[in-house]
Design a protein around this motif. Structure first.
Motif, mmCIF file in Angstrom:
data_model
loop_
_atom_site.group_PDB
_atom_site.id
_atom_site.type_symbol
_atom_site.label_atom_id
_atom_site.label_comp_id
_atom_site.label_asym_id
_atom_site.label_seq_id
_atom_site.Cartn_x
_atom_site.Cartn_y
_atom_site.Cartn_z
ATOM 1 N N HIS A 164 0.923 9.769 -4.060
ATOM 2 C CA HIS A 164 -0.326 10.420 -3.673
ATOM 3 C C HIS A 164 -0.210 11.014 -2.279
ATOM 4 C CE1 HIS A 164 -2.148 8.618 -7.157
ATOM 5 N NE2 HIS A 164 -1.886 7.397 -6.714
ATOM 6 N N VAL A 165 0.371 10.265 -1.374
ATOM 7 C CA VAL A 165 0.504 10.726 0.013
ATOM 8 C C VAL A 165 1.473 11.892 0.090
ATOM 9 C CG1 VAL A 165 1.277 10.061 2.323
ATOM 10 C CG2 VAL A 165 -0.111 8.495 0.968
ATOM 11 N N LEU A 210 0.831 -1.203 0.000
ATOM 12 C CA LEU A 210 0.000 0.000 0.000
ATOM 13 C C LEU A 210 0.868 1.257 0.000
ATOM 14 C CD1 LEU A 210 -3.037 0.766 0.198
ATOM 15 C CD2 LEU A 210 -2.642 1.036 2.636
ATOM 16 N N GLU A 268 2.806 1.608 -3.441
ATOM 17 C CA GLU A 268 1.968 1.961 -4.589
ATOM 18 C C GLU A 268 1.394 3.369 -4.485
ATOM 19 O OE1 GLU A 268 1.191 0.332 -7.426
ATOM 20 O OE2 GLU A 268 2.682 -1.166 -6.862
ATOM 21 N N HIS A 269 1.158 3.862 -3.289
ATOM 22 C CA HIS A 269 0.481 5.149 -3.122
ATOM 23 C C HIS A 269 1.384 6.218 -2.518
ATOM 24 C CE1 HIS A 269 -3.341 3.464 -4.298
ATOM 25 N NE2 HIS A 269 -3.085 2.430 -3.516
ATOM 26 N N ARG A 270 2.670 6.019 -2.585
ATOM 27 C CA ARG A 270 3.623 6.956 -1.988
ATOM 28 C C ARG A 270 3.489 8.350 -2.609
ATOM 29 N NH1 ARG A 270 8.931 4.429 -2.171
ATOM 30 N NH2 ARG A 270 8.411 4.369 -4.364
#
Length: 92
Positions: free
Chosen positions: A51-52, A44, A47-49
């Motif tokens: 976006h964060v 998680l 894959e979403h680094r």
């Protein structure tokens, strides 16, 4: 057959050295669950680094009023109230 099932069940929930229950965090289920959660968390985050990280400046700005609301007001009451011991003149 029934005796073997009871022994298998007892060996899953009891520590052989002390005879006490091991608890959830020492069970096979907890170890497997922890492993799956670590793997899922890693995937998680990886894959979403981006976006964060894009929302990070906004999260820091949001943290300021939240810290003022929940952290800053706890010690203000101590400045207004003085005990009778503090009001009398210091002894020389």
């Amino acid at each position: 057959m029934k005796n073997e099932d009871q022994k298998a069940h007892a060996s899953l929930h009891h520590d052989h050295s002390t005879g006490e229950p091991r608890g959830f965090w020492r069970s096979r289920t907890a170890i497997a669950l922890t492993g799956f959660l670590l793997i899922g968390g890693f995937l998680l985050v990886s894959e979403h680094r981006l976006h964060v990280l894009g929302y990070l400046p906004f999260l820091l700005v949001l943290a300021c009023p939240l810290l003022h609301m929940f952290h800053g007001h706890g010690s203000h009451g101590a400045h207004r109230h003085r005990s009778k011991r503090d009001e009398r003149a210091p002894e020389a």
